[in-house]
Enzyme design. Sequence first.
Site, short mmCIF file in Angstrom:
data_model
loop_
_atom_site.label_atom_id
_atom_site.label_comp_id
_atom_site.label_asym_id
_atom_site.label_seq_id
_atom_site.Cartn_x
_atom_site.Cartn_y
_atom_site.Cartn_z
N ARG A 35 27.26 -16.07 51.08
CA ARG A 35 28.02 -17.64 51.22
C ARG A 35 29.00 -18.11 52.56
NH1 ARG A 35 31.99 -16.47 45.36
NH2 ARG A 35 30.33 -17.33 44.25
N LYS A 221 26.87 -7.49 28.16
CA LYS A 221 27.66 -7.48 26.45
C LYS A 221 26.74 -9.11 26.28
CE LYS A 221 32.54 -5.72 27.36
NZ LYS A 221 33.50 -6.27 27.49
N GLY A 377 26.09 -12.59 39.72
CA GLY A 377 26.52 -11.68 40.71
C GLY A 377 25.85 -10.64 40.96
N GLY A 400 29.15 -17.72 38.22
CA GLY A 400 29.56 -18.87 36.76
C GLY A 400 29.43 -20.04 36.89
P1 AMP Z 1 27.29 -9.06 33.42
O1 AMP Z 1 28.63 -8.74 34.76
O2 AMP Z 1 27.93 -8.52 32.58
O3 AMP Z 1 26.34 -9.05 34.00
O4 AMP Z 1 27.30 -7.30 33.68
C1 AMP Z 1 26.65 -6.41 34.97
C2 AMP Z 1 26.62 -4.63 34.99
O5 AMP Z 1 25.79 -3.96 33.38
C3 AMP Z 1 26.62 -3.61 35.79
O6 AMP Z 1 27.36 -3.19 36.02
C4 AMP Z 1 25.25 -2.87 35.06
O7 AMP Z 1 25.63 -1.30 35.23
C5 AMP Z 1 25.55 -3.19 33.31
N1 AMP Z 1 24.46 -2.34 32.54
C6 AMP Z 1 23.58 -2.50 32.68
N2 AMP Z 1 22.61 -1.86 31.58
C7 AMP Z 1 23.89 -1.15 31.49
C8 AMP Z 1 23.43 -0.07 29.87
N3 AMP Z 1 22.63 0.06 29.35
N4 AMP Z 1 24.81 -0.21 29.53
C9 AMP Z 1 25.76 0.12 30.28
N5 AMP Z 1 25.98 -0.80 31.32
C10 AMP Z 1 25.22 -1.79 31.67
#
Ligand code: AMP
Length: 420
Positions: A35, A221, A377, A400
Amino acid sequence: MQTMDSFNFAGKKAFVRVDFNVPLDENFNITDDTRIRAAIPTLKKILNDGGRVIIASHMGRPKKNPDPKYSLKYILPRVSELLGKEVKFAPDCMGQETAAMVSALKPGEALMLENLRFYEEEEGKPRLPETATEEEKAAAKKELKERQKKFTATLASYADCYVNDAFGTAHRAHASTALIADYFDADHKMFGYLMEKEVAAIEKIMNYTEHPFTAIMGGSKVSSKIDIIENLLNKVDNLIIGGGMTYTFVKALGGKIGSSICEEDKLDLALSLLEKAKSKGVNMVLAVDAKIADAFSNDANTKFVPVNEIPDNWEGLDIGPETEKLFADVIKSSKTILWNGPVGVFEFDNFTHGSLAVAQAIVEATKNGAFSLIGGGDSVACINKFGLADGVSYVSTGGGALLEAIEGKVLPGIKAIRGY
Ligand code: AMP
């Protein structure tokens, strides 16, 4: 609209809002200076023109003023080093001493202010104890609004022109990211070079899309990505779902997901998204196989199984080889690509393969003329881990901010400069 290239900063004082909210380790060493590097061209242009620069940023989420662990003094040496000249430091962003330091600036000199968020006026959010009543909160908010006006006016009084180069905070209507712009005429406020590039990349994805347009949504999620997925259904031809989100969809469709991450209360939502995609003619692409593990650990036992046949006590932590091929084929036939979120737990070396396959397919599509935008990120950390950032069209510095822009929201930091 005023631009960096058409503005001559000679003799002017420029207030430049940057996003120097970089990660630091426990000894206050910068672990990723992306950044800072990203804002250097803007700062250099002003200084080379013979302008004076007032650099302003936030760092972290301080709860009090001052909160020494969020001081910007720790990053000052790196800013000076990257800029190629010594940057002065004002240990407060307000006060007479700071005003005097600003006045004393000579052409070609730079001054960095202490963390703007040491003042609650920056965010306009009162810092109250959790026990505060609704009434107390409302009164504090009203009172803070008045103080915020003074704070903003003081920041604006430091300079003749305002440059916003803080894309990472463009989704916030804070004093220094949006409100301050009102104090400058239209020809004395502008985006910095980084902001110009970020805005252009978003516009290309959202308004001048070449088809087929494929979005790859990963991460953990569905709930945190729901708005963006709904918005994308109006734009994309293919929507690839990867990562932890997969299992909420698979379970909703009646599959066996073992102990994979799943949002039980989002099963109906997953089905309605699949329905919506169908009615809009969007090709929703789900994984067909998974690399599963008997523990959430890099050293767990693993095997490959169909995505809807995961045994009890096993969980899906990456996509399998058939899915890699399925995703890669869709990606390689695309002309516009947006990637947000890894398709597996890429932090564990044994579960990075799927995300690497996605990254490689994006690089190949880009070589063949596709426009590819990576943001959020974790996907940025992912593409950097693979050393493939140079092979894609644009890597956004915003998390974000990028997601909100793609959700179709107007970002206050952008609107404050260009009016929409
Ligand atoms: P997000 O912040 O929602 O973009 O999520 C990113 C995170 O999702 C990363 O730290 C990944 O390790 C996690 N992730 C990706 N695939 C999976 C999975 N199959 N089970 C659990 N966590 C996951």
